[in-house]
Design a protein around this motif. Structure first.
Motif, PDB file in Angstrom:
ATOM      1  N   ASN A  11       0.845 -19.739  -2.996  1.00  0.00           N
ATOM      2  CA  ASN A  11       0.663 -18.626  -2.069  1.00  0.00           C
ATOM      3  C   ASN A  11      -0.637 -17.942  -2.436  1.00  0.00           C
ATOM      4  OD1 ASN A  11       3.115 -18.709  -0.610  1.00  0.00           O
ATOM      5  ND2 ASN A  11       4.166 -17.831  -2.374  1.00  0.00           N
TER       6      ASN A  11
ATOM      7  N   LYS B 288      -0.067 -21.518   1.310  1.00  0.00           N
ATOM      8  CA  LYS B 288       0.197 -20.596   2.408  1.00  0.00           C
ATOM      9  C   LYS B 288      -0.615 -19.330   2.182  1.00  0.00           C
ATOM     10  CE  LYS B 288       4.448 -20.759   3.834  1.00  0.00           C
ATOM     11  NZ  LYS B 288       5.856 -20.464   3.595  1.00  0.00           N
TER      12      LYS B 288
ATOM     13  N   VAL C 165      -1.455 -15.351   2.616  1.00  0.00           N
ATOM     14  CA  VAL C 165      -0.768 -14.085   2.840  1.00  0.00           C
ATOM     15  C   VAL C 165      -1.851 -13.024   3.052  1.00  0.00           C
ATOM     16  CG1 VAL C 165       0.906 -12.438   1.933  1.00  0.00           C
ATOM     17  CG2 VAL C 165       1.038 -14.844   1.248  1.00  0.00           C
TER      18      VAL C 165
ATOM     19  N   THR D   7      -4.020  -5.575  -5.821  1.00  0.00           N
ATOM     20  CA  THR D   7      -2.718  -5.083  -6.281  1.00  0.00           C
ATOM     21  C   THR D   7      -1.698  -6.213  -6.296  1.00  0.00           C
ATOM     22  OG1 THR D   7      -3.275  -3.068  -5.099  1.00  0.00           O
ATOM     23  CG2 THR D   7      -1.052  -3.212  -5.975  1.00  0.00           C
TER      24      THR D   7
ATOM     25  N   GLY E 270       0.127  -7.744  -9.516  1.00  0.00           N
ATOM     26  CA  GLY E 270       1.576  -7.658  -9.559  1.00  0.00           C
ATOM     27  C   GLY E 270       2.238  -9.027  -9.487  1.00  0.00           C
TER      28      GLY E 270
ATOM     29  N   ASP F 149       2.553 -11.078  -7.120  1.00  0.00           N
ATOM     30  CA  ASP F 149       3.262 -11.409  -5.887  1.00  0.00           C
ATOM     31  C   ASP F 149       2.653 -12.660  -5.266  1.00  0.00           C
ATOM     32  OD1 ASP F 149       5.005  -9.106  -5.817  1.00  0.00           O
ATOM     33  OD2 ASP F 149       3.189  -7.943  -5.454  1.00  0.00           O
TER      34      ASP F 149
ATOM     35  N   HIS G 124     -11.402  -6.340 -13.555  1.00  0.00           N
ATOM     36  CA  HIS G 124     -10.131  -6.934 -13.986  1.00  0.00           C
ATOM     37  C   HIS G 124     -10.353  -8.206 -14.783  1.00  0.00           C
ATOM     38  CE1 HIS G 124      -8.136  -3.999 -11.501  1.00  0.00           C
ATOM     39  NE2 HIS G 124      -8.952  -4.323 -10.520  1.00  0.00           N
TER      40      HIS G 124
ATOM     41  N   ALA H 158     -11.244  -7.046 -18.158  1.00  0.00           N
ATOM     42  CA  ALA H 158     -10.081  -6.512 -18.873  1.00  0.00           C
ATOM     43  C   ALA H 158      -9.072  -7.608 -19.215  1.00  0.00           C
ATOM     44  CB  ALA H 158      -9.410  -5.431 -18.033  1.00  0.00           C
TER      45      ALA H 158
ATOM     46  N   GLU I  80       0.809 -19.086  11.133  1.00  0.00           N
ATOM     47  CA  GLU I  80       2.265 -19.131  11.084  1.00  0.00           C
ATOM     48  C   GLU I  80       2.850 -20.250  11.905  1.00  0.00           C
ATOM     49  OE1 GLU I  80       3.873 -15.294  11.963  1.00  0.00           O
ATOM     50  OE2 GLU I  80       4.264 -14.940   9.860  1.00  0.00           O
TER      51      GLU I  80
ATOM     52  N   ALA J 234       2.951   0.801  -9.990  1.00  0.00           N
ATOM     53  CA  ALA J 234       2.256   0.455  -8.754  1.00  0.00           C
ATOM     54  C   ALA J 234       2.278  -1.057  -8.539  1.00  0.00           C
ATOM     55  CB  ALA J 234       0.819   0.965  -8.797  1.00  0.00           C
ATOM     56  N   LEU J 235       2.185  -1.802  -9.640  1.00  0.00           N
ATOM     57  CA  LEU J 235       2.134  -3.264  -9.519  1.00  0.00           C
ATOM     58  C   LEU J 235       3.511  -3.874  -9.269  1.00  0.00           C
ATOM     59  CD1 LEU J 235      -0.421  -4.104 -12.320  1.00  0.00           C
ATOM     60  CD2 LEU J 235      -0.799  -3.785  -9.882  1.00  0.00           C
TER      61      LEU J 235
ATOM     62  N   PHE K  30       5.490  -2.935  -7.228  1.00  0.00           N
ATOM     63  CA  PHE K  30       5.771  -2.860  -5.804  1.00  0.00           C
ATOM     64  C   PHE K  30       4.899  -3.835  -5.035  1.00  0.00           C
ATOM     65  CE2 PHE K  30       8.687   0.498  -4.449  1.00  0.00           C
ATOM     66  CZ  PHE K  30       9.084   0.929  -5.691  1.00  0.00           C
ATOM     67  N   GLY K  31       5.514  -4.920  -4.621  1.00  0.00           N
ATOM     68  CA  GLY K  31       4.809  -5.915  -3.808  1.00  0.00           C
ATOM     69  C   GLY K  31       5.339  -5.829  -2.384  1.00  0.00           C
ATOM     70  N   PRO K  32       4.968  -6.798  -1.561  1.00  0.00           N
ATOM     71  CA  PRO K  32       5.418  -6.788  -0.170  1.00  0.00           C
ATOM     72  C   PRO K  32       6.930  -6.649  -0.020  1.00  0.00           C
ATOM     73  CG  PRO K  32       3.752  -8.458  -0.481  1.00  0.00           C
ATOM     74  CD  PRO K  32       4.030  -7.887  -1.838  1.00  0.00           C
TER      75      PRO K  32
ATOM     76  N   PRO L 215       0.618   2.807  -4.045  1.00  0.00           N
ATOM     77  CA  PRO L 215      -0.462   2.806  -3.061  1.00  0.00           C
ATOM     78  C   PRO L 215       0.119   2.435  -1.693  1.00  0.00           C
ATOM     79  CG  PRO L 215      -0.845   1.155  -4.788  1.00  0.00           C
ATOM     80  CD  PRO L 215       0.546   1.657  -4.954  1.00  0.00           C
TER      81      PRO L 215
ATOM     82  N   LEU M 281      -6.213   1.500 -12.487  1.00  0.00           N
ATOM     83  CA  LEU M 281      -6.294   0.116 -12.014  1.00  0.00           C
ATOM     84  C   LEU M 281      -7.476  -0.120 -11.091  1.00  0.00           C
ATOM     85  CD1 LEU M 281      -2.539  -0.373 -11.061  1.00  0.00           C
ATOM     86  CD2 LEU M 281      -3.681  -1.372 -13.029  1.00  0.00           C
TER      87      LEU M 281
ATOM     88  N   ILE N 276      -7.425   0.853  -8.010  1.00  0.00           N
ATOM     89  CA  ILE N 276      -6.872   0.593  -6.681  1.00  0.00           C
ATOM     90  C   ILE N 276      -6.744   1.912  -5.933  1.00  0.00           C
ATOM     91  CG2 ILE N 276      -4.857  -0.226  -5.416  1.00  0.00           C
ATOM     92  CD1 ILE N 276      -4.245  -1.927  -7.949  1.00  0.00           C
ATOM     93  N   PRO N 277      -7.459   2.069  -4.821  1.00  0.00           N
ATOM     94  CA  PRO N 277      -7.323   3.315  -4.070  1.00  0.00           C
ATOM     95  C   PRO N 277      -6.003   3.340  -3.311  1.00  0.00           C
ATOM     96  CG  PRO N 277      -9.172   1.966  -3.261  1.00  0.00           C
ATOM     97  CD  PRO N 277      -8.411   1.129  -4.221  1.00  0.00           C
TER      98      PRO N 277
ATOM     99  N   PRO O 151      -9.406  -0.466 -15.119  1.00  0.00           N
ATOM    100  CA  PRO O 151      -8.779  -0.516 -16.443  1.00  0.00           C
ATOM    101  C   PRO O 151      -9.681   0.033 -17.556  1.00  0.00           C
ATOM    102  CG  PRO O 151      -8.877  -2.709 -15.431  1.00  0.00           C
ATOM    103  CD  PRO O 151      -9.429  -1.750 -14.440  1.00  0.00           C
TER     104      PRO O 151
ATOM    105  N   ARG P  32       6.589  -9.349   6.926  1.00  0.00           N
ATOM    106  CA  ARG P  32       6.042 -10.675   7.241  1.00  0.00           C
ATOM    107  C   ARG P  32       5.340 -11.276   6.044  1.00  0.00           C
ATOM    108  NH1 ARG P  32       3.163 -10.198  12.819  1.00  0.00           N
ATOM    109  NH2 ARG P  32       2.862 -12.427  12.465  1.00  0.00           N
ATOM    110  N   ARG P  33       4.637 -10.431   5.257  1.00  0.00           N
ATOM    111  CA  ARG P  33       4.026 -10.955   4.033  1.00  0.00           C
ATOM    112  C   ARG P  33       5.082 -11.476   3.078  1.00  0.00           C
ATOM    113  NH1 ARG P  33       0.517  -5.795   3.828  1.00  0.00           N
ATOM    114  NH2 ARG P  33      -1.085  -6.462   5.270  1.00  0.00           N
TER     115      ARG P  33
ATOM    116  N   ARG Q 137       6.565 -14.764   4.035  1.00  0.00           N
ATOM    117  CA  ARG Q 137       5.665 -15.891   3.747  1.00  0.00           C
ATOM    118  C   ARG Q 137       5.740 -16.249   2.271  1.00  0.00           C
ATOM    119  NH1 ARG Q 137       2.359 -17.366   7.730  1.00  0.00           N
ATOM    120  NH2 ARG Q 137       0.673 -18.304   6.535  1.00  0.00           N
ATOM    121  N   ILE Q 138       5.770 -15.201   1.438  1.00  0.00           N
ATOM    122  CA  ILE Q 138       5.838 -15.456  -0.003  1.00  0.00           C
ATOM    123  C   ILE Q 138       7.169 -16.108  -0.371  1.00  0.00           C
ATOM    124  CG2 ILE Q 138       5.954 -14.308  -2.262  1.00  0.00           C
ATOM    125  CD1 ILE Q 138       3.896 -12.279  -1.114  1.00  0.00           C
TER     126      ILE Q 138
END
Lengths: 333, 505
Positions: free
Chosen positions: A162, A188, A190, A200, A204, A206, A220, A223, A333, B138-139, B141-143, B266, B320, B322-323, B344, B450-451, B454-455
C-alpha cells in the motif's frame, strides 16, 4: 503579440496626463505602453495559486523578496489556491497582460494534469509565457524507519504494497505508480490530502511506502524515522548522495516537480524582458540560495523556450510510460 | 526530565521585545477573531512579510498569538451575533447566543474568556511535561481511526438539536451531501462541480458557516426590521457571578482535558473536541433540556476545549513537523522562511525557539484574559445597534472575510447562495448547527473510510482488530447503542414503578 490599436491609443492618452497616470498607478491601471524603460512604475502582484505555507508559497515568498531590489518595486504575494493551481492561472489569463500580475506555475499541472482528466478548458502552456524558471524538486521513495524493506528490491519483492500519495495527479502518485506498475508489483495507492497527511500516515505505519518531496522527508530521514530507497531524478540528489536513483537500479522513471513564473502569452516582450532580468538577478541572491538549501531544493535555471520544451517532452514521456505500465491516474478503484 | 531548557524558555519569552510581539499578536488575533470570516490563517499569511526581518522566536510568538487570540475573539461573534468563524466555535453559538438573547451576554462572554484561559493554560502545562510522549498519539490515528472518530462525531451531532430530531437528521444529511462537492478524494473525478475549477477543492468550511449562520440569520432578522425595536435586555456584568461559576467549573475542567487530547490529532481535532465537550456536558447534566436555551456549561465546556485544542495542536507541528490545520501550515511556512525546520529535531536544535514560543503562551493567555474583560463591555454594545445598521455592516465584513480565504470572488457568490439556503432553513425550522458540523465531519468520514478500506483490502473486520480503532468502535457502540438503550429501559421501569405505585394507592 500586438495589441489592438484603439486600446494602445487610449492608454497612451492616459499616460500623457502625468497626474492621471500617477493616480492610476496606485489602482488598477497600467498597460502595454508603460513598458520598457518605464516598467514597472508600481508594485507587481505575485500570485501563488496554492495555499499559504506550502512549498510553492515558500519559494514564491523567498524569490519575491529577492526580486524587489533588482525590479525596484515591491512584489506583494497573494495566495489564489484551487484545483492544483488552475484557479489562479485562469484568473491570471482573464486579467490584463501588462506584466503587473505574475503567477507561479508548476510542472505537474501541465505535464500530469492532462493525463488525469481530459478537460477541454484546462490551462495550457501556450496560453502562458514563462518569465523565469526556479526550482527542480526531486521525489524520494521512503519507507518507515522500522520497515523490513531495506532496499528497493526488497520492497518490489513484497506480495502486496500500500503506498500513500499526496493526491490524484501529483508527481508523488505518478512516480510510485509507474515504479510499481512497470515492475509488476501488486500495489494499491492510497491518496491523501497533501504532503502532511501522507507523512503522518507513513510515520504511523498505516501505509508501507510513499514517494514524497525531499523537503517533506529530509527531517524524518535525518531523525531515522524514514528510510529512503531511491530517488526519481536523473542524477543522485546532492542532499541524499548515498541513495541510488531509480535509473541506477534498473527502473527508467524520471519524475520531479519544477516551478516557474508565468505571465499571459500576449504580454509585451519588453515587459517580459524586464521581469526576466530582475528574476535572474534575484536567483543570484545569497538569501535565496540559502533558502533553497534549507528546503532541499535544486535550481532549475533555463530559458523559457527550453522550459516549454521540457514540459512538452515530460507529458509525452509520462503518457507513454503510463500506457506501458497499465497504470491509470485517478481511476485506481 | 531536564527542566533547564524550559526555564531558559521563560527568559526568552520574557525578553521585552518578545512580550511586545506577544501582546501585538494576541491583540491582532482577538480583533480578527471578532471579524466574521477573516481567519487566522489568512491573517498570518498577510503578515508573513513583516516577520522576515524579525528574530525567529519573536516572529513565531507573534504569529502563534494571532492563532490562539483568534479563538478568544471568535467566541464574541458566536455569542453576540450567532456567527461562528471557526468550526470549533459552532457549538458555542448554540447556548452562547441563547444566553445573549436572555440578557446575559456579559456573563456568557466572561465565562467563555475564563474557560478559554483555563483551557489554554492547562494545555500548555500538559504540553510542557508530556509533549514528546504524546507525539505518538497523532501517529496512532490513521485512516481507520479517523473513520470511527468521524462516525462518533456525526452521531453526536444528533444530540445538538433542540427541536424535531427528524429535522436535525435531515439538516445533517444535507450537510453530508454538500461535503461530497469537489474532486473525489480517491479517484479525482469531479463531483457536483458543474464543470468549474472553482468547486474542484470542495467548499471551504468558513463559507458554509458564514452563509448558513451569518447571512441566513441576517436575512431572517431583516424580516422583522419594520417592527418597533425590542427593548434591549441588560447585558449583565462581564465578570460572571457565583452561580455561573459553580455551574461551569467542572465543565471547564472536563473540556480542558478533552480539548487537549483531541487537539493533538491533525485534521478535525479542535472541532471534535468542542463537539465532544458539548455532548458530554449535555449528557451529564441533571437537566439536559436547559441546553440550547442558555446553559452556561454549554459555553464553558466547548470554549475550554477548543482553546486547549488550539494549544495542543502545536504538538504535531513542533514535534513531528506535521501541521494540524490550515493555520499551522502557515506557521510551518513562517518557520521554514526563518530557516528553521519544524520537526523531530526542533526541540534539540532550537530549544530557545521551542520553549520560548511555548512559554510565551502563558503570557499570551493572561494578556487575552485581561484584554477580554474591558473589550467584552465594549462589544456587547453591538447588540444595541439597530439591525438596519448592524446587518449591512456585518454583511460587508463577512464578504471581505470570505474573499480573504482564497482571494476569490466566486466564494462571495457561494456565501450569498448558502445564506439564502440558511434563510430558508431558518424559516422552515431546520437548525444550521447539525448541517455545518455534519459538513465538516462528512469529508473526514468519506475520505478516511475509503482510504482505510483500500488499506484493509475491503475487510471491515479490520476496524475491530486494531487496538486504537477497536477502542473507538467500543466507545461508538456504548454511546450510540448501549446508553440510549439503558436509558429507555430505565424510563420504562420508573414509569412502570409509578404506575404500580398509582395502582397500589
Amino acid at each position: 503579440m500586438q495589441h489592438p490599436l484603439p486600446r494602445r491609443g487610449l492608454l497612451a492618452g492616459l499616460a500623457a496626463v502625468p497626474s492621471l497616470a500617477a493616480l492610476a498607478a496606485c489602482q488598477v491601471q497600467g498597460g502595454a505602453d508603460e513598458a520598457g524603460a518605464s516598467f514597472p512604475t508600481r508594485a507587481v502582484d505575485f500570485w501563488v495559486p496554492f495555499d499559504a505555507g506550502g512549498s510553492g508559497d515558500l519559494i514564491s515568498r523567498a524569490v519575491a523578496k529577492a526580486a524587489e531590489k533588482p525590479l525596484g518595486e515591491s512584489l506583494p504575494v497573494t495566495n489564489k489556491p484551487g484545483a492544483n493551481g488552475a484557479v489562479g492561472l485562469k484568473e491570471l489569463l482573464a486579467g490584463k497582460a501588462d506584466g503587473y500580475t505574475i503567477c507561479l506555475a508548476v510542472k505537474s499541472l501541465f505535464a500530469i494534469g492532462p493525463l488525469v482528466v481530459d478537460d477541454p478548458d484546462a490551462v495550457t502552456i501556450d496560453q502562458l509565457r514563462i518569465i523565469t524558471t526556479l526550482t527542480n524538486e526531486g521525489y524520494v521513495l521512503v519507507v518507515h524507519g522500522d520497515s523490513p524493506y531495506q532496499t528497493l528490491d526488497d520492497l518490489l519483492a513484497a506480495d502486496s504494497v500500500n503506498y500513500g500519495t499526496t493526491g490524484v495527479g501529483t508527481g508523488s502518485q505518478l512516480s510510485a505508480g509507474l515504479l510499481f506498475g512497470l515492475a509488476g508489483v501488486a500495489a494499491k495507492d492510497v491518496p491523501f490530502d497533501g504532503g502532511g497527511p501522507t507523512v503522518t500516515a507513513l510515520l504511523g505505519q498505516d501505509i508501507d511506502a510513499a514517494s514524497l518531496s525531499l523537503a517533506e522527508t529530509m527531517p524524518h530521514i535525518e531523525a531515522g524515522d524514514m528510510r529512503p530507497l531511491c530517488v526519481f531524478s536523473e542524477e543522485r540528489s546532492v542532499y541524499l548522495n548515498d541513495v541510488p536513483t531509480a535509473l541506477e537500479v534498473g527502473h527508467n522513471i524520471l519524475v520531479d516537480q519544477r516551478r516557474f513564473i508565468v505571465v499571459p502569452a500576449d504580454t509585451p516582450d519588453d515587459v517580459v524582458g524586464v521581469l526576466t532580468l530582475a528574476f535572474e538577478e534575484a536567483r543570484e541572491g545569497g538569501e535565496y540560495g540559502q533558502f533553497l538549501q534549507d528546503n532541499f531544493m535544486e535550481r532549475w535555471e533555463v530559458d523559457g523556450m527550453d522550459a516549454e520544451l521540457h514540459l512538452a517532452e515530460a507529458t509525452e514521456q509520462f503518457k507513454a510510460q503510463l500506457d506501458e505500465s497499465g497504470v491509470t491516474l485517478g481511476t485506481g478503484e | 526530565m531536564d527542566l533547564s531548557p524550559v526555564l531558559t524558555g521563560f527568559t526568552v519569552a520574557f525578553e521585552w521585545q518578545n512580550i511586545l510581539f506577544c501582546l501585538l499578536g494576541v491583540t491582532v488575533g482577538m480583533l480578527i477573531g471578532v471579524l466574521p470570516g477573516l481567519g487566522p490563517a489568512a491573517t498570518i499569511a498577510i503578515l508573513l512579510p513583516i516577520t522576515y526581518n524579525l528574530e525567529p522566536t519573536a516572529a513565531v510568538i507573534m504569529l502563534a498569538g494571532i492563532f490562539y487570540g483568534a479563538q478568544y475573539g471568535g467566541t464574541i461573534t458566536s455569542v453576540l451575533l450567532r456567527l461562528p468563524g471557526e468550526a470549533s466555535t459552532v457549538v458555542t453559538a448554540l447556548d452562547g447566543h441563547a444566553l445573549a438573547r436572555r440578557g446575559e451576554a456579559g456573563p456568557a462572554l466572561g465565562i467563555a474568556a475564563i474557560a478559554s484561559f483555563i483551557g489554554g493554560t492547562a494545555s500548555i502545562i500538559l504540553l510542557t511535561f508530556i509533549a514528546p510522549a504524546l507525539a505518538g498519539v497523532a501517529l496512532a490515528f490513521g485512516p481507520a481511526e479517523y473513520t470511527v472518530l468521524a462516525l462518533i462525531g456525526i452521531f453526536l451531532v444528533g444530540t445538538l438539536g433542540n427541536g424535531s430530531i427528524i429535522k436535525s437528521v435531515a439538516a445533517a444529511a444535507a450537510g453530508l451531501l454538500l461535503a461530497v462537492v469537489g474532486l473525489d478524494p480517491i479517484m479525482g473525478t469531479p463531483r457536483f462541480t458543474f464543470g468549474t475549477d472553482q468547486l474542484a477543492d470542495g467548499i471551504d468550511f468558513t463559507i458554509v458557516a458564514m452563509g448558513l449562520f451569518g447571512v441566513g440569520e441576517i436575512l431572517y432578522n431583516l424580516e422583522h426590521r419594520d417592527r418597533p425595536d425590542k427593548p434591549v435586555p441588560s447585558f449583565g456584568r462581564a465578570i460572571p457571578g457565583r452561580l455561573h461559576w459553580l455551574q461551569s467549573r467542572l465543565a471547564i475542567l472536563r473540556g480542558s482535558v478533552t480539548g487537549f487530547v483531541l487537539g493533538i490529532l491533525p485534521g478535525g481535532g479542535a472541532t471534535m473536541a468542542s463537539l465532544v465537550a458539548y455532548a458530554v456536558e449535555k449528557r451529564t447534566a441533571k437537566d439536559p433540556s436547559r441546553f440550547g436555551k442558555g446553559a452556561v456549561e454549554g459555553v464553558a465546556g466547548p470554549e475550554s476545549a477548543n482553546n486547549a485544542a488550539a494549544t495542543s495542536s502545536f504538538i504535531p507541528l513542533l514535534t513531528l513537523g506535521i501541521p494540524a490545520n490550515a493555520t499551522m501550515a502557515v506557521l510551518f511556512g513562517a518557520l521554514m522562511l526563518q530557516g528553521i525546520t519544524p520537526g523531530p529535531g526542533l526541540m534539540t536544535d532550537h530549544p530557545d525557539v521551542f520553549w520560548g514560543v511555548v512559554n510565551s503562551m502563558y503570557l499570551g493567555n493572561i494578556l487575552l484574559l485581561v484584554l477580554s474583560i474591558p473589550l467584552i463591555g465594549l462589544f456587547v454594545r453591538m447588540l444595541k445597534v439597530r439591525p438596519g445598521i448592524l446587518a449591512p455592516i456585518t454583511v460587508v465584513i463577512t464578504m471581505i472575510g470570505t474573499y480573504s480565504i482564497r482571494n476569490n470572488a466566486f466564494d462571495m457568490l457561494l456565501v450569498i447562495g448558502l445564506g439564502l439556503l440558511g434563510y430558508g432553513m431558518r424559516k422552515l425550522g431546520f437548525e444550521p448547527g447539525p448541517f455545518v458540523l455534519a459538513f465538516v465531519l462528512g469529508s473526514l468520514l468519506e475520505a478516511s473510510f475509503r482510504r482505510s478500506m483500500r488499506i484493509f483490502d475491503g475487510d471491515v473486520t479490520e476496524y475491530v482488530q486494531q487496538p486504537v480503532s477497536a477502542t473507538l468502535v467500543a466507545i461508538l457502540v456504548v454511546t450510540v447503542v448501549v446508553v440510549p438503550l439503558l436509558r429507555r429501559v430505565r424510563t420504562r421501569q420508573t414509569a412502570g414503578a409509578e404506575e404500580a405505585g398509582v395502582r397500589a394507592d
